[in-house]
Motif scaffolding. Structure first.
Motif, PDB file in Angstrom:
ATOM      1  N   ASN A   1       0.867  -1.180   0.000  1.00  0.00           N
ATOM      2  CA  ASN A   1       0.000   0.000   0.000  1.00  0.00           C
ATOM      3  C   ASN A   1       0.899   1.224   0.000  1.00  0.00           C
ATOM      4  O   ASN A   1       1.470   1.586   1.016  1.00  0.00           O
TER       5      ASN A   1
ATOM      6  N   ARG B   1       0.965   4.740   0.126  1.00  0.00           N
ATOM      7  CA  ARG B   1       0.036   5.829   0.466  1.00  0.00           C
ATOM      8  C   ARG B   1       0.584   7.170  -0.057  1.00  0.00           C
ATOM      9  O   ARG B   1       1.712   7.543   0.246  1.00  0.00           O
TER      10      ARG B   1
ATOM     11  N   SER C   1      -9.798  -6.429  -0.344  1.00  0.00           N
ATOM     12  CA  SER C   1      -9.727  -5.458   0.761  1.00  0.00           C
ATOM     13  C   SER C   1     -11.101  -4.821   0.924  1.00  0.00           C
ATOM     14  O   SER C   1     -11.910  -4.829  -0.009  1.00  0.00           O
ATOM     15  N   LEU C   2     -11.316  -4.197   2.107  1.00  0.00           N
ATOM     16  CA  LEU C   2     -12.539  -3.385   2.211  1.00  0.00           C
ATOM     17  C   LEU C   2     -12.451  -2.268   1.185  1.00  0.00           C
ATOM     18  O   LEU C   2     -13.443  -1.703   0.735  1.00  0.00           O
ATOM     19  N   MET C   3     -11.207  -2.016   0.732  1.00  0.00           N
ATOM     20  CA  MET C   3     -11.015  -0.969  -0.276  1.00  0.00           C
ATOM     21  C   MET C   3     -11.232  -1.476  -1.685  1.00  0.00           C
ATOM     22  O   MET C   3     -10.984  -0.771  -2.656  1.00  0.00           O
TER      23      MET C   3
ATOM     24  N   ARG D   1     -10.436   5.940   0.367  1.00  0.00           N
ATOM     25  CA  ARG D   1     -10.013   6.747   1.519  1.00  0.00           C
ATOM     26  C   ARG D   1      -8.924   7.677   1.011  1.00  0.00           C
ATOM     27  O   ARG D   1      -8.224   7.354   0.047  1.00  0.00           O
TER      28      ARG D   1
ATOM     29  N   TYR E   1      -3.789   1.910  -4.159  1.00  0.00           N
ATOM     30  CA  TYR E   1      -4.132   0.678  -3.450  1.00  0.00           C
ATOM     31  C   TYR E   1      -5.607   0.329  -3.685  1.00  0.00           C
ATOM     32  O   TYR E   1      -5.957  -0.787  -4.070  1.00  0.00           O
TER      33      TYR E   1
ATOM     34  N   PRO F   1     -10.203  -8.292   3.745  1.00  0.00           N
ATOM     35  CA  PRO F   1      -9.979  -7.912   5.144  1.00  0.00           C
ATOM     36  C   PRO F   1     -10.412  -6.466   5.387  1.00  0.00           C
ATOM     37  O   PRO F   1     -10.263  -5.609   4.499  1.00  0.00           O
ATOM     38  N   GLY F   2     -10.899  -6.232   6.578  1.00  0.00           N
ATOM     39  CA  GLY F   2     -11.113  -4.844   7.014  1.00  0.00           C
ATOM     40  C   GLY F   2      -9.801  -4.325   7.554  1.00  0.00           C
ATOM     41  O   GLY F   2      -8.736  -4.579   6.983  1.00  0.00           O
ATOM     42  N   TYR F   3      -9.876  -3.604   8.692  1.00  0.00           N
ATOM     43  CA  TYR F   3      -8.639  -3.069   9.255  1.00  0.00           C
ATOM     44  C   TYR F   3      -8.033  -4.069  10.238  1.00  0.00           C
ATOM     45  O   TYR F   3      -8.637  -4.417  11.249  1.00  0.00           O
TER      46      TYR F   3
ATOM     47  N   LEU G   1       1.773  -3.467   7.891  1.00  0.00           N
ATOM     48  CA  LEU G   1       1.286  -2.531   6.867  1.00  0.00           C
ATOM     49  C   LEU G   1       0.440  -1.422   7.494  1.00  0.00           C
ATOM     50  O   LEU G   1       0.414  -0.293   7.036  1.00  0.00           O
ATOM     51  N   THR G   2      -0.273  -1.755   8.588  1.00  0.00           N
ATOM     52  CA  THR G   2      -1.140  -0.725   9.181  1.00  0.00           C
ATOM     53  C   THR G   2      -0.521  -0.111  10.438  1.00  0.00           C
ATOM     54  O   THR G   2      -1.136   0.743  11.088  1.00  0.00           O
TER      55      THR G   2
ATOM     56  N   LEU H   1      -0.782   3.471  11.115  1.00  0.00           N
ATOM     57  CA  LEU H   1      -2.134   4.004  11.354  1.00  0.00           C
ATOM     58  C   LEU H   1      -2.628   3.702  12.753  1.00  0.00           C
ATOM     59  O   LEU H   1      -3.634   4.248  13.209  1.00  0.00           O
TER      60      LEU H   1
END
Ligand code: GCO
Length: 263
Positions: A98, A100, A146-148, A153, A159, A189-191, A196-197, A200
């Motif tokens: 990802n 960003r 992904s949820l994306m 966002r 991504y 997957p959600g968060y 990777l996260t 955040l």
């Protein structure tokens, strides 16, 4: 009933599985009695370390180093795997990054790199594996969406575009390959709490609080919470499931959110 989810005698290749969600999925498929093949792009040491770790845990495991975006390397490796280890029954396209960046400022090369790894990679690896599955009239392919695949966002355009594309690629592979008894599905997957996260999830950060409040389950997922979905979509229990994206997201896609002062 227990046999419905048993993966004994099956070989599962999980791309990008030296860490994070891919490693958790690989461990879970191994614990469901699959022989797992761990994949990384560049570090033989990292790959060997995971193979050793899994072997100590009693999981039948081998490693395969290849870059999912390199079509000739993938073809060579898939041929080697099937020659040396046996037919690949389950492919999990997990390798992903990802990058960003605000869309208006994102260098074209960075956008392309993100889409190459997350979307072109699954296409390249699936094509190499599926043609062999077709000969055997049997196979399972799981694309880690992904949820994306559904929502955008700020600063994740590349991504989200890649994961939206991967959702549609999943559905199209399912349509074309179902007649060969190959079931192609996705997990969204959600968060989740991974490297990777990590940027955040700093405790007390605005984004961490945002996600905890935006997710009906009120928390981040743990990588192990993807295992059940992966075992289901890898097993005989899903032989009539095609083109489905199974969201494992704590309910985030089910809600428009809630007012700040609501429990
Ligand atoms: C972000 C996150 C998300 C999630 C991913 C899970 O930057 O918003 O990395 O992209 O981790 O979508 O599926």
């Amino acid at each position: 009933m227990a046999n419905l989810f048993d993966l004994s005698g099956r070989i599962a290749l999980i791309t990008g599985s030296t860490d994070g969600l891919g490693k958790a999925i690989a461990r879970g498929l191994g614990r469901a009695n699959a022989k797992v093949i761990i994949n990384g792009r560049s570090s033989q040491d990292k790959l060997d370390a995971v193979v050793r770790e899994f072997s100590i845990q009693g999981i039948s495991c081998n490693g395969a180093l290849f870059d999912v975006t390199n079509a000739s390397e993938v073809e060579t490796k898939i041929k080697e795997i099937e020659r040396d280890l046996g037919p690949i029954d389950i492919l999990v396209n997990n390798a992903g990054v990802n990058i960003r960046w605000k869309a208006a400022d994102m260098p074209v090369e960075k956008f392309k790199q993100n889409v190459d790894i997350n979307l072109l990679g699954p296409f390249i690896v699936s094509r190499a594996v599926a043609k062999r599955m077709m000969e055997r009239k049997s196979g399972k392919i799981i694309n880690i969406c992904s949820l994306m695949s559904e929502l955008g966002r700020d600063s994740v355009s590349a991504y989200a575009a890649s994961k939206g594309g991967l959702k549609m690629l999943t559905q199209n592979m399912a349509v074309e390959w179902a007649k060969h008894n190959i079931q192609v599905n996705g997990i969204g997957p959600g968060y989740f709490a991974t490297k990777l996260t990590a940027p955040l999830r700093k405790q007390g950060s605005a984004f961490n609080d945002f996600i905890v409040n935006r997710t009906p389950a009120g928390r981040w997922g743990t990588p192990e919470e993807l295992i059940g979905s992966a075992v289901f979509l890898s097993s005989g229990a899903s032989d009539f499931v095609n083109g489905h994206i199974l969201y494992v997201d704590g309910g985030i896609l089910a809600t428009i959110g809630k007012p700040a002062n609501e429990d």
